[in-house]
Design an enzyme around this catalytic site. Structure first.
Site, PDB file in Angstrom:
ATOM      1  N   LYS A   1       0.865  -1.182   0.000  1.00  0.00           N
ATOM      2  CA  LYS A   1       0.000   0.000   0.000  1.00  0.00           C
ATOM      3  C   LYS A   1       0.900   1.230   0.000  1.00  0.00           C
ATOM      4  CE  LYS A   1      -3.872   1.871   2.758  1.00  0.00           C
ATOM      5  NZ  LYS A   1      -4.705   1.596   3.955  1.00  0.00           N
TER       6      LYS A   1
ATOM      7  N   SER B   1      -9.487   1.304   2.735  1.00  0.00           N
ATOM      8  CA  SER B   1      -8.632   2.147   1.923  1.00  0.00           C
ATOM      9  C   SER B   1      -7.507   1.379   1.219  1.00  0.00           C
ATOM     10  CB  SER B   1      -7.997   3.238   2.784  1.00  0.00           C
ATOM     11  OG  SER B   1      -7.178   2.677   3.806  1.00  0.00           O
TER      12      SER B   1
ATOM     13  N   SER C   1      -9.881  -1.048   6.852  1.00  0.00           N
ATOM     14  CA  SER C   1      -9.240  -0.816   5.556  1.00  0.00           C
ATOM     15  C   SER C   1      -8.556  -2.042   4.970  1.00  0.00           C
ATOM     16  CB  SER C   1      -8.236   0.330   5.668  1.00  0.00           C
ATOM     17  OG  SER C   1      -8.912   1.564   5.756  1.00  0.00           O
TER      18      SER C   1
END
Length: 449
Positions: A78, A154, A178
């Protein structure tokens, strides 16, 4: 390399000489270049560095040197984890002019020490504030099962990259869901470990008292192996007996018929009747939301004052609202958190693992981003964390597994344990996998057939 290869399978093939690390990496890079335009999971490829590291693995093997456990295994991060020599943007142009990272994030370094090779940074909601991976600067990540649908967030790029078969292992973070939300929508395995069990150094923060670093994988074995490598501890024995209970009340409402049926099959297989309810779950969700908003807003306030126009408008407005929360509200939320943690820990005196839905339905459409709440359409972005946010508050480890179902879109299940009891999660997940109730997502099964 065929798509959907497992991390441990790749490592074994390289170690045995069946495939070279360089050929694996060439295949990975080619697959991403060919197919990611439709998904948009990747924000930056480390193509040259990845190939050089793969060639170094092959050179070790040629000299009969011992290989570490994940030698040659590609992984992605990420885009809020530090990669040495690369600017960490956290999904925002606000940080684009900051100096490159001088060293890898702690868990990136641990994976590299195990021989894994960082291939890409992956798309996310700006500063990890959202459940959609709809990024005003870097674009929308789409669900590999149906590109007209949401991947979740996310950490949406991380989940989508695994679901699409680009990478067998990716890193994410989870503050309010997330990891769990995109794992559920994309049909992959995801782990939010116990708060503090994995090091957060080198991961751009959001909410200091809630942030957890974790990961996604295409198989349970990969998920487990990567967890213990990143934790820096030997694998723990899985308990043979795991006392489980289904969460009811809040967690039994607003379920799609397909999800309710799938959870019913799980409970029937485990011989569970009745349910357990957590006290004041709606308040727990609200407290988690308020703590996140306040801590995130306070963190970003200096930059907001200097460069508010550079933020994604949706992120900016939420951060500003959080920064303006009265301190008394934040204190009250933290007080409730302590009380709620005590109540939840008391539940684990009677059971080892709690079972709950991850998201109430399949991935919503991008052109109609709504879910059904109390019988009415409601914003998906605001409600995809309906079941993940309350469980965040006590800092518990949560494994999100892909449920087997008859539909073409994935459904996800949360397994929740007491702090430090990840081994209990792995044990119950293994039982569900062996019973054919959890495992390969529909896209993976279809394309591997």
């Amino acid at each position: 390399m065929t798509r959907f290869a497992s991390a441990l399978g790749i490592a074994q093939d390289i170690r045995s000489g069946k495939r070279s690390a360089a050929s694996v990496m060439q295949s990975v890079l080619a697959t991403i270049n060919q197919h990611d335009a439709a998904i948009h999971s990747v924000t930056h490829l480390f193509a040259q560095q990845a190939m050089e590291q793969a060639q170094a693995v092959d050179a070790l093997l040629a000299r009969n040197k011992p290989l570490p456990p994940l030698a040659g295994v590609p992984f992605g991060v990420k885009d809020l984890f530090d990669i040495q020599g690369h600017v960490t943007t956290a999904g925002s142009i606000v940080l684009r002019n900051t100096p490159p990272a001088t060293q890898d994030a702690a868990i990136v370094a641990r994976l590299r020490a195990a021989g894994a090779i960082a291939v890409a940074t992956l798309n996310m909601d700006e500063f990890a504030y959202g459940f959609a991976t709809d990024n005003a600067h870097y674009g929308i990540t789409r669900n590999p099962h149906d590109t007209s649908r949401m991947a979740g967030g996310s950490s949406g790029g991380s989940a989508a990259a695994v679901a699409a078969g680009f990478l067998p292992l990716t890193l994410g973070t989870d503050t309010n869901g997330s990891i769990r939300v995109p794992a559920s929508l994309c049909g992959v395995w995801g782990l939010k470990p116990t708060f503090g069990r994995l090091p957060r150094e080198g991961a751009y923060p959001f909410s200091a008292s809630l942030d957890v670093v974790g990961h996604f994988a295409g198989t349970l074995d990969d998920l487990m192996a990567a967890f213990y490598i990143m934790a820096g501890t030997p694998a723990e024995p899985e308990p043979q007996t795991v006392r489980a209970a289904c969460l009811g009340g809040w967690f039994a409402q607003n379920l799609s018929p397909a999800l309710a049926a799938a959870i019913g099959r799980v409970c029937q297989h485990l011989g569970l009747s009745g349910s357990v309810e957590l006290p004041q779950t709606p308040t727990a969700r609200a407290a988690s939301f308020l703590i996140t908003a306040a801590e995130g807003g306070t963190l970003h306030l200096p930059r907001l004052r200097a460069a508010a126009e550079e933020y994604d408008p949706a992120t900016r407005d939420r951060l500003l609202a959080g920064a303006m929360l009265p301190s008394s509200t934040y204190v009250q939320a933290q007080r409730f958190r302590r009380w709620f943690r005590q109540q939840v820990h008391a539940v684990f005196e009677q059971v080892d693992v709690l079972i709950a839905p991850a998201v109430m339905c399949e991935a919503p459409r991008l052109d109609d981003p709504t879910v059904m709440v109390d019988g009415k359409p409601a914003s998906a972005r605001a409600n995809l964390g309906l079941y993940t946010q309350p469980i965040t508050l006590p800092g518990l480890p949560v494994l999100c597994l892909p449920l087997r179902n008859t539909g073409t879109l994935p459904l996800g299940l949360q397994l929740v344990a007491a702090p430090g009891r990840e081994a209990a999660l792995f044990s119950l997940a293994r039982k569900l996998e062996q019973a054919g109730l959890a495992g390969r997502c529909p896209l993976e099964a279809q394309q591997a057939a």
